[in-house]
Design a protein around this motif. Structure first.
Motif, mmCIF file in Angstrom:
data_model
loop_
_atom_site.group_PDB
_atom_site.id
_atom_site.type_symbol
_atom_site.label_atom_id
_atom_site.label_comp_id
_atom_site.label_asym_id
_atom_site.label_seq_id
_atom_site.Cartn_x
_atom_site.Cartn_y
_atom_site.Cartn_z
ATOM 1 N N GLY B 140 10.252 -17.984 2.687
ATOM 2 C CA GLY B 140 10.020 -16.870 3.597
ATOM 3 C C GLY B 140 8.644 -16.255 3.567
ATOM 4 N N VAL B 141 8.174 -15.849 2.410
ATOM 5 C CA VAL B 141 6.971 -15.019 2.385
ATOM 6 C C VAL B 141 5.694 -15.856 2.422
ATOM 7 N N GLY B 142 5.677 -16.948 1.700
ATOM 8 C CA GLY B 142 4.454 -17.729 1.605
ATOM 9 C C GLY B 142 3.518 -17.154 0.557
ATOM 10 N N ALA B 143 2.303 -17.625 0.563
ATOM 11 C CA ALA B 143 1.324 -17.187 -0.437
ATOM 12 C C ALA B 143 0.307 -16.254 0.211
ATOM 13 N N ILE B 144 0.228 -15.053 -0.315
ATOM 14 C CA ILE B 144 -0.713 -14.053 0.180
ATOM 15 C C ILE B 144 -1.753 -13.817 -0.907
ATOM 16 N N GLY B 145 -3.011 -13.927 -0.575
ATOM 17 C CA GLY B 145 -4.091 -13.822 -1.553
ATOM 18 C C GLY B 145 -4.180 -12.440 -2.178
ATOM 19 N N ALA B 146 -4.705 -12.403 -3.397
ATOM 20 C CA ALA B 146 -4.783 -11.134 -4.130
ATOM 21 C C ALA B 146 -5.831 -10.182 -3.571
ATOM 22 N N LEU B 147 -6.753 -10.697 -2.768
ATOM 23 C CA LEU B 147 -7.778 -9.815 -2.213
ATOM 24 C C LEU B 147 -7.431 -9.358 -0.807
ATOM 25 N N GLU B 148 -6.236 -9.712 -0.358
ATOM 26 C CA GLU B 148 -5.803 -9.256 0.960
ATOM 27 C C GLU B 148 -5.094 -7.909 0.823
ATOM 28 N N GLY B 149 -5.091 -7.150 1.903
ATOM 29 C CA GLY B 149 -4.383 -5.885 1.908
ATOM 30 C C GLY B 149 -5.274 -4.703 1.571
ATOM 31 N N ALA B 150 -4.646 -3.549 1.503
ATOM 32 C CA ALA B 150 -5.388 -2.296 1.357
ATOM 33 C C ALA B 150 -5.793 -1.985 -0.077
ATOM 34 N N GLY B 151 -5.224 -2.703 -1.044
ATOM 35 C CA GLY B 151 -5.542 -2.420 -2.441
ATOM 36 C C GLY B 151 -4.839 -1.168 -2.932
ATOM 37 N N ALA B 152 -4.948 -0.928 -4.221
ATOM 38 C CA ALA B 152 -4.321 0.248 -4.839
ATOM 39 C C ALA B 152 -5.340 1.390 -4.876
ATOM 40 N N LEU B 153 -4.908 2.545 -4.440
ATOM 41 C CA LEU B 153 -5.785 3.713 -4.472
ATOM 42 C C LEU B 153 -5.695 4.339 -5.859
ATOM 43 N N ARG B 154 -6.827 4.408 -6.545
ATOM 44 C CA ARG B 154 -6.815 4.908 -7.923
ATOM 45 C C ARG B 154 -7.864 5.994 -8.106
ATOM 46 N N SER B 155 -7.468 7.083 -8.738
ATOM 47 C CA SER B 155 -8.395 8.136 -9.144
ATOM 48 C C SER B 155 -8.590 8.001 -10.649
ATOM 49 N N ILE B 156 -9.813 7.755 -11.054
ATOM 50 C CA ILE B 156 -10.102 7.382 -12.436
ATOM 51 C C ILE B 156 -10.987 8.430 -13.098
#
Lengths: 132, 284
Positions: B140-156
């Protein structure tokens, strides 16, 4: 809260959201470079030392008032000279690969941070322990 | 061992429903296995690979559901799942412990030959970021690359440098950041000098972006230096704040540094711990 024994920085190794934080020492500030030069442990190359001497010797700028030493400091700040015995807690990919492949580990979840760190430097102390 | 299929025979799954699934069920020999690989940057995460197989010669599916507690430093953690011989009907990978954001826990499910070390990876069944609500699944899902998408919003919260030292924050190994905002206080000592901060970004050695503050911070003051996307340069002497623009789409890789370089910084000056906002991806 931890304190880096290489640079004196303080930091939380775990962020408020639970994620790991990896401290790395900053490069030397101009006054730290000058202190090392004065102590006979100059981190500068011959060319850098000559350039610094030339800038330090410049006359004050009549318009801005910037002094030669200030120009020298700006030069030193731009060099980004690595701190001697710097600490860098970021994971060294070579060490990680060695543990994962050579030792056959399935996960590095339980490996000590310092064992994977790029550079341990002078270490870090827990400030709570230091106070206690 | 099953009886050999004569060469002239066309392949037909032994269970009618499998044929109806357009060949999706995957035949596995006893030497095949699934490998779950997880790259994770969040705390307290447990990942479960749950699925069903139809054992060879059987009519009732078997289920499996082993868990993996991955490392939190973005290094790969693996779990080998031996599923025996038969047909893989379906499998999904889901976070069953912890609450990582999209962009913090990347999972890859592969088919391998031999469950032992040195195994050959045949192909990827599914890959992508997983959370407690969002699985990856096969089919169903297939392979989606790790650099795709909005990323995690982090306050550091970064390191508070020692006296007279600059801020230097490093993008962690196997992470990629987009820098959205960065601010820190500079408290100056009584030593007379005009401190002029600058935010620089380098590749670990060479600067490729910088944003100098157009403000002289004199002795015995505390100014907040705030660098943000999409703002004009603002000098606020009432609140002791300097707002300074940084570039949009400032994407920086592992080992790159976000540093201050302060002209005329004095030994007694003190930068506070920086607070910064990034979008984060894992370089899996």
């Amino acid at each position: 809260m931890q304190k880096c024994q290489s640079c004196g920085a303080t930091y939380e190794p775990v962020q408020a959201d639970g994620t790991d934080y990896f401290h790395a020492c900053p490069p030397l500030s101009p006054h730290e470079v000058r202190a090392l030069v004065d102590a006979g442990r100059s981190p500068l190359s011959q060319a850098q030392a000559e350039r610094l001497a030339a800038l330090d010797a410049l006359l004050d700028d009549p318009k801005t008032g910037v002094t030669g030493v200030e120009r020298g400091n700006a030069y030193l700040g731009g060099l980004s000279i690595a701190r001697p015995n710097a600490r860098d807690e970021n994971v060294d990919p070579v060490k990680a690969r060695a543990l994962l492949k050579t030792d056959g580990a399935k996960s590095l979840a339980d490996v000590d941070r310092d064992e994977l760190a790029k550079a341990i430097g002078a270490g870090a102390i827990d400030l709570a322990d230091a106070k206690g | 061992m099953p009886d050999a299929i004569p060469p002239s025979s066309s392949f037909a799954p032994p269970y009618p429903a499998l044929g109806a699934a357009a060949g999706a069920p995957l035949y596995l020999t006893g030497e095949d296995a699934l490998v779950l690989t997880v790259f994770n940057g969040a705390a307290g995460v447990t990942v479960t690979a749950a699925g069903r197989t139809l054992p060879f010669g059987g009519t009732k599916p078997s289920k499996f559901g082993p868990t993996l507690t991955p490392a939190t430093n973005r290094t790969p953690s693996t779990l080998v799942i031996a599923v025996g011989d038969g047909w893989l009907l379906g499998v999904q990978v889901l976070v069953t412990g912890g609450s990582p954001l999209v962009g913090q826990t990347y999972a890859k499910l592969s088919l391998v030959r031999s469950a032992t070390a040195g195994r050959d990876e045949h192909y990827t069944l599914a890959a992508g970021y997983v959370t407690a609500q969002t699985p990856i699944a096969w089919p169903g899902v297939g392979a989606i690359g790790a650099l795709e998408g909005a990323g995690a919003l982090r306050s550091i919260t970064g390191s508070a440098p020692g006296a007279g030292a600059e801020i230097s924050e490093v993008v962690p190994t196997a992470a990629r950041w987009a820098l959205l905002a960065f601010e820190a206080d500079l408290t100056t000592s009584a030593a007379a000098a005009n401190r002029v901060p600058e935010l620089t970004i380098d590749d670990g050695a060479t600067v490729y972006a910088r944003s100098p503050v157009n403000n002289n911070e004199t002795a015995s003051q505390t100014w907040r230096n705030s660098f943000q996307q999409g703002i004009p340069q603002i000098y606020d002497a009432t609140r002791f704040r300097v707002l300074q623009p940084i570039g949009c789409e400032l994407v920086i890789g592992a080992g790159h540094r976000i540093k201050t370089v302060t002209a005329n910084i004095q030994a007694g000056d003190a930068w506070g711990a920086p607070q910064y906002l990034v979008r984060e991806w894992i370089e899996a």
